[in-house]
Motif scaffolding. Structure first.
Motif, PDB file in Angstrom:
ATOM      1  N   TYR A  86       0.857  -1.432   0.016  1.00  0.00           N
ATOM      2  CA  TYR A  86       0.043   0.010  -0.279  1.00  0.00           C
ATOM      3  C   TYR A  86       0.784   1.207  -0.143  1.00  0.00           C
ATOM      4  CZ  TYR A  86      -4.885  -1.705   0.706  1.00  0.00           C
ATOM      5  OH  TYR A  86      -6.040  -2.438   0.298  1.00  0.00           O
ATOM      6  N   GLY A  87       2.389   1.027   0.030  1.00  0.00           N
ATOM      7  CA  GLY A  87       3.139   2.271   0.048  1.00  0.00           C
ATOM      8  C   GLY A  87       3.305   2.918   1.236  1.00  0.00           C
ATOM      9  N   PHE A  88       3.412   2.259   2.445  1.00  0.00           N
ATOM     10  CA  PHE A  88       3.512   2.403   3.671  1.00  0.00           C
ATOM     11  C   PHE A  88       5.292   2.152   3.903  1.00  0.00           C
ATOM     12  CE2 PHE A  88      -0.877   2.915   4.023  1.00  0.00           C
ATOM     13  CZ  PHE A  88      -1.052   3.795   4.876  1.00  0.00           C
ATOM     14  N   ASP A  89       5.863   2.944   4.722  1.00  0.00           N
ATOM     15  CA  ASP A  89       7.394   2.831   4.780  1.00  0.00           C
ATOM     16  C   ASP A  89       7.629   2.244   6.208  1.00  0.00           C
ATOM     17  OD1 ASP A  89       8.328   3.458   2.342  1.00  0.00           O
ATOM     18  OD2 ASP A  89       8.284   5.716   2.959  1.00  0.00           O
ATOM     19  N   ALA A  90       8.386   1.545   6.646  1.00  0.00           N
ATOM     20  CA  ALA A  90       8.588   0.905   7.949  1.00  0.00           C
ATOM     21  C   ALA A  90       9.270   2.134   8.735  1.00  0.00           C
ATOM     22  CB  ALA A  90       9.634  -0.527   7.915  1.00  0.00           C
ATOM     23  N   LEU A  91       8.805   2.070   9.984  1.00  0.00           N
ATOM     24  CA  LEU A  91       9.602   3.023  10.993  1.00  0.00           C
ATOM     25  C   LEU A  91       9.832   2.257  12.337  1.00  0.00           C
ATOM     26  CD1 LEU A  91      10.404   5.998  11.982  1.00  0.00           C
ATOM     27  CD2 LEU A  91       8.200   6.043  12.851  1.00  0.00           C
TER      28      LEU A  91
ATOM     29  N   LEU B 241       2.459   2.431  20.189  1.00  0.00           N
ATOM     30  CA  LEU B 241       3.259   2.902  18.864  1.00  0.00           C
ATOM     31  C   LEU B 241       2.788   4.161  18.196  1.00  0.00           C
ATOM     32  CD1 LEU B 241       3.892  -0.492  17.441  1.00  0.00           C
ATOM     33  CD2 LEU B 241       5.294   0.726  18.928  1.00  0.00           C
ATOM     34  N   THR B 242       1.877   4.841  18.995  1.00  0.00           N
ATOM     35  CA  THR B 242       1.292   6.043  18.332  1.00  0.00           C
ATOM     36  C   THR B 242       2.070   7.127  18.840  1.00  0.00           C
ATOM     37  OG1 THR B 242      -0.935   4.971  18.007  1.00  0.00           O
ATOM     38  CG2 THR B 242      -0.719   7.358  17.842  1.00  0.00           C
ATOM     39  N   ALA B 243       2.315   7.459  20.368  1.00  0.00           N
ATOM     40  CA  ALA B 243       2.888   8.440  20.674  1.00  0.00           C
ATOM     41  C   ALA B 243       4.240   8.752  20.129  1.00  0.00           C
ATOM     42  CB  ALA B 243       3.051   8.356  22.181  1.00  0.00           C
ATOM     43  N   PRO B 244       5.048   7.656  19.926  1.00  0.00           N
ATOM     44  CA  PRO B 244       6.601   7.662  19.255  1.00  0.00           C
ATOM     45  C   PRO B 244       6.235   8.472  17.806  1.00  0.00           C
ATOM     46  CG  PRO B 244       6.261   5.674  20.393  1.00  0.00           C
ATOM     47  CD  PRO B 244       4.918   6.388  20.548  1.00  0.00           C
ATOM     48  N   LEU B 245       5.181   7.662  17.207  1.00  0.00           N
ATOM     49  CA  LEU B 245       4.869   8.420  15.688  1.00  0.00           C
ATOM     50  C   LEU B 245       4.693   9.905  15.828  1.00  0.00           C
ATOM     51  CD1 LEU B 245       4.297   8.275  12.744  1.00  0.00           C
ATOM     52  CD2 LEU B 245       1.918   7.522  13.360  1.00  0.00           C
ATOM     53  N   ALA B 246       3.756  10.489  16.806  1.00  0.00           N
ATOM     54  CA  ALA B 246       3.553  11.823  16.862  1.00  0.00           C
ATOM     55  C   ALA B 246       4.902  12.587  17.123  1.00  0.00           C
ATOM     56  CB  ALA B 246       2.673  12.033  18.055  1.00  0.00           C
ATOM     57  N   ARG B 247       5.581  11.977  18.141  1.00  0.00           N
ATOM     58  CA  ARG B 247       6.994  12.679  18.075  1.00  0.00           C
ATOM     59  C   ARG B 247       7.748  12.686  16.784  1.00  0.00           C
ATOM     60  NH1 ARG B 247      11.790  10.531  17.978  1.00  0.00           N
ATOM     61  NH2 ARG B 247      11.253   8.515  18.993  1.00  0.00           N
ATOM     62  N   VAL B 248       7.929  11.588  16.245  1.00  0.00           N
ATOM     63  CA  VAL B 248       8.732  11.512  15.029  1.00  0.00           C
ATOM     64  C   VAL B 248       8.105  12.578  13.899  1.00  0.00           C
ATOM     65  CG1 VAL B 248       9.393  10.187  12.884  1.00  0.00           C
ATOM     66  CG2 VAL B 248       9.635   9.144  15.302  1.00  0.00           C
ATOM     67  N   ALA B 249       6.699  12.784  13.852  1.00  0.00           N
ATOM     68  CA  ALA B 249       6.301  13.371  12.991  1.00  0.00           C
ATOM     69  C   ALA B 249       6.481  15.055  13.131  1.00  0.00           C
ATOM     70  CB  ALA B 249       4.736  13.282  12.837  1.00  0.00           C
ATOM     71  N   ALA B 250       6.646  15.321  14.530  1.00  0.00           N
ATOM     72  CA  ALA B 250       7.012  16.619  14.816  1.00  0.00           C
ATOM     73  C   ALA B 250       8.544  16.873  14.673  1.00  0.00           C
ATOM     74  CB  ALA B 250       6.531  16.931  16.377  1.00  0.00           C
ATOM     75  N   GLN B 251       9.334  16.005  14.909  1.00  0.00           N
ATOM     76  CA  GLN B 251      10.925  16.223  15.198  1.00  0.00           C
ATOM     77  C   GLN B 251      11.323  16.202  13.775  1.00  0.00           C
ATOM     78  OE1 GLN B 251      12.502  13.285  17.805  1.00  0.00           O
ATOM     79  NE2 GLN B 251      14.847  13.869  17.186  1.00  0.00           N
TER      80      GLN B 251
ATOM     81  N   LEU C  32      10.504  14.762   6.392  1.00  0.00           N
ATOM     82  CA  LEU C  32       9.597  13.813   6.066  1.00  0.00           C
ATOM     83  C   LEU C  32       8.528  14.236   4.935  1.00  0.00           C
ATOM     84  CD1 LEU C  32       8.505  12.238   9.404  1.00  0.00           C
ATOM     85  CD2 LEU C  32      10.034  11.178   7.934  1.00  0.00           C
ATOM     86  N   PRO C  33       8.355  13.416   4.130  1.00  0.00           N
ATOM     87  CA  PRO C  33       7.369  13.798   2.887  1.00  0.00           C
ATOM     88  C   PRO C  33       5.934  14.148   3.576  1.00  0.00           C
ATOM     89  CG  PRO C  33       7.589  11.194   2.988  1.00  0.00           C
ATOM     90  CD  PRO C  33       8.514  11.941   3.895  1.00  0.00           C
ATOM     91  N   THR C  34       4.861  14.832   2.971  1.00  0.00           N
ATOM     92  CA  THR C  34       3.729  14.810   3.622  1.00  0.00           C
ATOM     93  C   THR C  34       2.686  14.494   2.506  1.00  0.00           C
ATOM     94  OG1 THR C  34       4.282  16.819   4.787  1.00  0.00           O
ATOM     95  CG2 THR C  34       2.000  16.664   4.281  1.00  0.00           C
ATOM     96  N   PRO C  35       1.730  13.730   2.666  1.00  0.00           N
ATOM     97  CA  PRO C  35       1.573  12.792   3.886  1.00  0.00           C
ATOM     98  C   PRO C  35       2.715  11.973   4.206  1.00  0.00           C
ATOM     99  CG  PRO C  35      -0.330  12.777   2.522  1.00  0.00           C
ATOM    100  CD  PRO C  35       0.632  13.143   1.778  1.00  0.00           C
ATOM    101  N   TYR C  36       2.783  11.643   5.584  1.00  0.00           N
ATOM    102  CA  TYR C  36       3.726  10.388   5.684  1.00  0.00           C
ATOM    103  C   TYR C  36       3.184   9.309   6.242  1.00  0.00           C
ATOM    104  CZ  TYR C  36       7.402   8.201   8.685  1.00  0.00           C
ATOM    105  OH  TYR C  36       8.171   7.115   9.048  1.00  0.00           O
TER     106      TYR C  36
END
Length: 504
Positions: free
Chosen positions: A43-48, A89-99, A104-108
């Motif tokens: 579906y085009g999602f990248d691993a993190l 795993l959602t809180a770390p994503l929020a931190r990564v998206a902000a940091q 990062l591409p948008t959308p990520y």
């Protein structure tokens, strides 16, 4: 003379609320996660992969108790800062998206899989460490992103072996419930004589109480919800549970919302439109559900897989728009043999306020989390999880002076892609070597003593066939040893592969 006591030995036990996972369990989980990752990747999602440790400040609203940061999570203080094992795993994503927002591409679009830790009271089937499997899109406001998550979740369930008809993905929208609450609040306002009186009968807590009560719909039913919304009800022990304090007419609005599901999505949406009335936010929520339904139908994801269902209330205190839940519909039996539905294995929705905590700017986001352990348990209950272990081919040791020859055989098998090992215990007792192979669930044992070496052959013992013969064979069949064959050394790999293929 008194004996001196030595140092106290530690207990060999797993800490409470944790467990150990062995070969087949680890292998089964990895195989399942690989299949899900394959769908997400397609579906085009990248691993993190993020750190297992986050700052308590970054976890923020995910903490069960902000005033006591080591309650609910495993946390410790370091240099005046609090750190904690990740809660999800959602809180770390929020931190990564902000940091990394400038990189990062948008959308990520990312997926993440791994253990999370919760410092909560353990219970049957409830552990303090467990796996989650998430996929999220950050930076896309379109409900097409929500529809895509639902379709991807459907594909992931089918990829791991949950057949169509054995699951349903139910979709709701927080905005529709907001519209309902707005409608109820409006009628409350109409009954009051002043803002002060209004504050007494309608506040944020009452909204939360309505949400919490609606969430019990699948457990207590229509009348149970009505009692809890109004004057209260007795629980199974006879204790009285205090009601929310709504009038029967107001409670009826909530029940009409919870029971708005019809035989098809079109009628369900029509019923929801009546429930929210003229509420702007409610109308917006119904329109989003209409778009999601249309987008999914256009891709072939019909009501046999994904439906609009207003009774999905879990998480609506957290989500800001569409919310979805994957439920397994087949029946299993509990430890007492009683039939029951398996229930939910995944959930998600839109949460547009999460990254805002870091940046001050609203960033749209939507995602889903699959409960790995529950999904594994479901597959096992349906008999679709391969829990049979097959160990390596074991090359036995008949002569200590020929260890290099045995290691060469092992290397030849491994080079051909066959899992193999040489027996590394005490080779003095050959029977113990075969017992070891049995304990390892090995399919084959390779035997070469001095006589075989002189002839340039090996004995290949089919341990699986041998076990079957031992259970059923006559004395004559046992003596004939059909489970053991002699082949030239150069034909060893081919003979082993043929036996392995026979037992697939």
């Amino acid at each position: 003379m008194a004996k001196t006591k030595g140092p106290k030995r530690p207990k060999a036990e797993t800490p409470k609320g944790f467990r150990d996972y062995f070969g087949t369990e680890v292998t089964a989980r990895k195989a399942m996660l690989d299949k899900i990752a394959g769908v997400y990747h397609r579906y085009g999602f990248d691993a993190l992969e993020t750190s297992a440790v986050e700052t308590v400040e970054a976890l923020g609203k995910f903490l069960p108790d902000v005033d006591r940061p080591n309650e609910g999570v495993f946390a410790w203080e370091e240099d005046a800062d609090w750190l904690a094992l990740r809660y999800d795993l959602t809180a770390p994503l929020a931190r990564v998206a902000a940091q990394y927002r400038n990189d990062l591409p948008t959308p990520y679009r990312r997926y993440a899989m791994g253990p999370v830790w919760r410092n909560e009271k353990p219970g049957p089937g409830r552990f303090r460490q467990f796996y989650q499997c998430d996929a999220d899109t950050v930076g896309a406001a379109s409900v097409a992103a929500d529809a895509e998550i639902c379709a991807m979740l459907s594909d992931a369930l089918e990829a791991v072996g949950i057949e169509r008809g054995d699951y349903v993905i139910r979709v709701n929208n927080r905005k529709v419930l907001n519209g309902l609450i707005e409608k109820i609040g409006g009628t409350f306002a109409a009954q009051t004589v002043s803002d002060a009186e209004m504050a007494k009968v309608w506040d944020k807590k009452r909204e939360e109480d309505i949400l919490r009560t609606a969430d019990k719909f699948d457990k207590v039913g229509v009348e149970g919800v009505r009692e809890l919304l109004t004057t209260g009800r007795k629980d199974a022990s006879g204790a009285m549970i205090e009601g929310v304090g709504l009038s029967d007419a107001h409670a009826t609005h909530v029940i009409n919302f919870l029971t708005a599901k019809a035989d098809d999505n079109t009628q369900t949406l029509s019923n929801l439109s009546k429930v929210v009335g003229e509420s702007t936010i409610g109308i917006e929520g119904v329109a989003e559900l209409e778009q999601i339904s249309a987008l999914l139908e256009a891709q072939g994801y019909g009501p046999d897989r994904i439906i609009i269902d207003p009774s999905v209330v879990r998480g609506l205190g957290y989500y800001t728009g569409p919310v979805f839940e994957a439920e397994l519909t087949f029946e299993i039996h509990d430890e007492k043999g009683r039939p029951r539905q398996f229930g939910s294995v995944a959930g998600g929705g839109r949460y547009d306020d999460l990254v805002k905590r870091f940046t001050g700017q609203s960033v749209p986001a939507t995602g889903v989390s699959i409960g790995v352990d529950r999904l594994l348990a479901a597959l096992q209950a349906k008999g679709r999880l391969d829990t049979t272990a097959q160990g390596p081919v074991v090359v036995t040791v008949m002569d200590r002076d020929r260890m290099a020859d045995y290691m060469s055989m092992v290397n030849e098998l491994r080079a051909a892609g066959i899992r193999a090992e040489m027996y590394l215990g005490n080779p003095k007792n050959f029977g113990n070597q075969l017992k070891y192979a049995d304990k390892r669930e090995s399919p084959i044992a390779i035997i070469q003593g001095g006589d075989e070496a002189a002839k340039g052959v090996v004995q290949i013992k089919d341990l699986i066939l041998g076990a079957k013969i031992a259970q059923q064979a006559t004395v004559e069949e046992w003596k004939s040893q059909p489970a053991q064959v002699e082949v030239p050394v150069e034909n060893m790999v081919q003979a082993v592969r043929e036996i392995l293929d026979r037992h697939k």
